[in-house]
Design an enzyme around this catalytic site. Structure first.
Site, PDB file in Angstrom:
ATOM      1  N   LYS A   1       0.576  -1.048   0.058  1.00  0.00           N
ATOM      2  CA  LYS A   1      -0.230  -0.218   0.069  1.00  0.00           C
ATOM      3  C   LYS A   1       1.162   1.130  -0.192  1.00  0.00           C
ATOM      4  O   LYS A   1       1.862   1.439   0.597  1.00  0.00           O
ATOM      5  CB  LYS A   1      -0.595   0.061   1.577  1.00  0.00           C
ATOM      6  CG  LYS A   1      -1.391   1.481   1.582  1.00  0.00           C
ATOM      7  CD  LYS A   1      -2.879   0.622   2.591  1.00  0.00           C
ATOM      8  CE  LYS A   1      -4.334   1.655   2.545  1.00  0.00           C
ATOM      9  NZ  LYS A   1      -4.822   1.662   3.373  1.00  0.00           N
TER      10      LYS A   1
ATOM     11  N   SER B   1     -10.057  -0.527   6.685  1.00  0.00           N
ATOM     12  CA  SER B   1      -8.978  -0.461   6.167  1.00  0.00           C
ATOM     13  C   SER B   1      -8.268  -1.924   5.149  1.00  0.00           C
ATOM     14  O   SER B   1      -7.959  -1.637   3.830  1.00  0.00           O
ATOM     15  CB  SER B   1      -8.331   0.323   5.659  1.00  0.00           C
ATOM     16  OG  SER B   1      -9.294   1.691   5.787  1.00  0.00           O
TER      17      SER B   1
ATOM     18  N   SER C   1      -9.421   1.915   2.542  1.00  0.00           N
ATOM     19  CA  SER C   1      -8.788   2.464   1.784  1.00  0.00           C
ATOM     20  C   SER C   1      -7.568   1.389   0.833  1.00  0.00           C
ATOM     21  O   SER C   1      -7.324   1.737   0.041  1.00  0.00           O
ATOM     22  CB  SER C   1      -8.174   2.946   2.629  1.00  0.00           C
ATOM     23  OG  SER C   1      -7.461   2.853   3.804  1.00  0.00           O
TER      24      SER C   1
HETATM   25  N1  GLN Z   1     -13.395   3.695   5.747  1.00  0.00           N
HETATM   26  C1  GLN Z   1     -12.594   3.416   7.351  1.00  0.00           C
HETATM   27  C2  GLN Z   1     -12.754   5.182   7.939  1.00  0.00           C
HETATM   28  O1  GLN Z   1     -12.574   6.120   6.783  1.00  0.00           O
HETATM   29  C3  GLN Z   1     -11.580   3.435   7.478  1.00  0.00           C
HETATM   30  C4  GLN Z   1     -10.440   3.300   7.100  1.00  0.00           C
HETATM   31  C5  GLN Z   1      -8.911   2.769   6.907  1.00  0.00           C
HETATM   32  O2  GLN Z   1      -8.809   1.687   8.388  1.00  0.00           O
HETATM   33  N2  GLN Z   1      -8.676   3.102   6.894  1.00  0.00           N
HETATM   34  O3  GLN Z   1     -11.606   5.895   8.665  1.00  0.00           O
END
Ligand code: GLN
Length: 468
Positions: free
Chosen positions: A75, A174, A150
């Site tokens: 990532k 994410s 994400s």
């Molecule tokens: N979707 C969640 C957010 O928007 C989690 C994101 C993540 O785990 N980095 O914060």
């Protein structure tokens, strides 16, 4: 498509070479990633050099690592020395990593080959990868749908067969949610088991690095390579020694009534989740009902805590130290312009929200209160784990949605994290496993949550479910 386990075995047994494996995956990436958009950058040259080094080592009689010649994607919020890293943000354009993240280094130490950096929501804030400043990533199962986020690029890369393993990060879901959307495995390890050194911080009390993989065995292989104490991360710990057991027999699987009732998930998602629970029961597990009375407050509590920590962590992007810098007449103008132009709208929203939640007049009403809710949620799980060894539920309320479907209202997107954020707040480990497809052919994920450090047993459960 060969799994990581098969690749490393074939390379160690001299049935193929790391170079050959890499070239076949690079060819596939070239053919298909134009459409999917999983990668922000493919490290062709250094990947080839890495594969050649693995082949030389093996030819010279060296002991092959556990991931010998396995192509891995990372990532774009993990540092890999000498390579660019942007967190899919304009503010980090042109930034080159000065050192390598421990998680990435551990894979390299096992002779993995890093093939490229994957697309993501900017600074890992989002659930669809639509918040990337650079490109759209499509779900390999349906190009009209998002891959989740994400870590959407990592999930799409594994699902498309570009690499059997990818690294993601999970703050509130994410890794698990994109894994579910793309039909692969994704693990959020227990907080502290995988070093965060070299991971760009979003919300430090929640962030974890973890693997995505196409099989349960590969997920375990990656986790075993990643886990371990790192003196460079003060929150990292050595996981306690694993007991040995196999299969699902005798394990108590808790079904929280809050996860299975109401309209938190759509019908097909619920029925596939129930089918996974029934499969575990057939394998000898015992299903028990549990309750998590405070999980309905998890999304708001998460957003207050995560945004507060983000507002502090992202203060370092000032136009002087990293990447992009906008010229200005004085220092204040450089700050304002760099941050104004460099951050996208969702990141700005979170910084403002977090700054507000931490300000003198709001701190007790928001930040302190959210921390109290976090404790209540942790206690809910402690009570549930008296009755159950693992907890099962959907990973996400629905399968992958269409681009733009969540619209301009950020709350709709936030609420899609209902099932994943409780685990993050409570410091548990959690995994998403493929649970089949809905009538439209979209993958659905089932989530299994375990007590801290229960990964070794969780993998047994996963393999039983996969092979059952
Ligand atoms: N979707 C969640 C957010 O928007 C989690 C994101 C993540 O785990 N980095 O914060």
């Amino acid at each position: 498509m060969l799994t990581a386990k098969e690749i490393s075995k074939a390379i160690a047994g001299k049935k193929t070479t790391a170079a050959e494996v890499l070239e076949s995956r690079l060819k596939l990436i070239k053919e298909r990633d134009g459409e999917i958009g999983a990668f922000l950058e493919v490290f062709g040259e250094t990947a080839r050099a890495g594969a050649a080094a693995v082949d030389r080592k093996i030819a010279a009689g060296g002991r092959p690592g556990r991931l010998a010649g396995v192509p891995v994607a990372i990532k774009d919020n993990l540092l890999y020395s000498g390579h660019r890293m942007t967190c899919a943000s304009r503010i980090l354009e042109g930034y080159v990593a000065p050192y390598t993240a421990t998680a990435v280094q551990r894979l390299l130490d096992e002779d993995a080959v890093i093939v490229g950096r994957t697309n993501m929501d900017e600074f890992a804030m989002g659930s669809s990868t639509e918040n990337s400043a650079f490109k759209r990533t499509r779900n390999p199962a349906n190009p009209d749908c998002v891959p989740g986020g994400s870590s959407g690029g990592s999930a799409a890369a594994v699902a498309a067969g570009f690499c059997p393993i990818a690294l993601g990060s999970d703050t509130g879901g994410s890794i698990r949610q994109p894994a579910a959307f793309c039909g692969v495995y994704g693990l959020r390890p227990t907080y502290g088991t995988v070093s965060r050194h070299g991971l760009t911080a979003f919300a430090s009390s929640l962030d974890q690095v973890g693997p995505l993989a196409s099989t349960a065995e590969d997920l375990q292989l990656a986790f075993e390579a990643l886990a371990g104490h790192d003196p460079k991360d003060s929150t990292s710990v050595a996981p306690p020694a694993a007991g040995s057991r196999a299969g699902a027999a005798g394990l108590r699987i808790g079904l929280p009534k809050e996860f299975f009732s109401g309209d938190n998930a759509d019908e097909e998602t619920l029925s596939l989740t129930k089918a996974a629970a029934a499969a575990l029961e057939r394998l000898g597990a015992r299903l028990v009902e549990v309750t998590l009375p405070h999980v309905r407050y998890a999304v708001p509590a998460y957003h207050v805590v995560a945004a507060s920590e983000a507002s502090s962590n992202l203060g370092r992007f000032d136009g002087l130290r990293y990447g992009f810098s906008a010229p200005g007449a004085d220092l204040a103008e450089v700050y304002k312009k760099t941050r104004g132009l460099g951050f996208g709208p969702e990141v700005k929203r979170r910084i403002l929200l977090g700054t507000c939640a931490l300000s003198a007049g709001c701190h007790d009403a928001y930040y302190l209160k959210a921390q109290k809710v976090r404790t209540l949620i942790k206690r809910d799980f402690e009570a549930a784990f008296e009755k159950a060894d693992f907890i099962i539920g959907p990973t996400a309320p629905t399968p992958a949605f269409r681009f733009g479907e969540k619209g301009p209202d950020p709350l709709a997107m936030y609420l899609s994290d209902f099932f994943t954020v409780p685990c993050s707040l409570a410091g548990l480990c959690g995994v998403s496993a493929p649970a089949g497809r809905n009538a439209a052919g979209l993958p659905v994920g089932v989530q299994l949550l375990g007590r801290p450090f229960s990964e070794p047993v969780l993998f047994e459960l996963l393999k039983a479910l996969q092979n059952g």
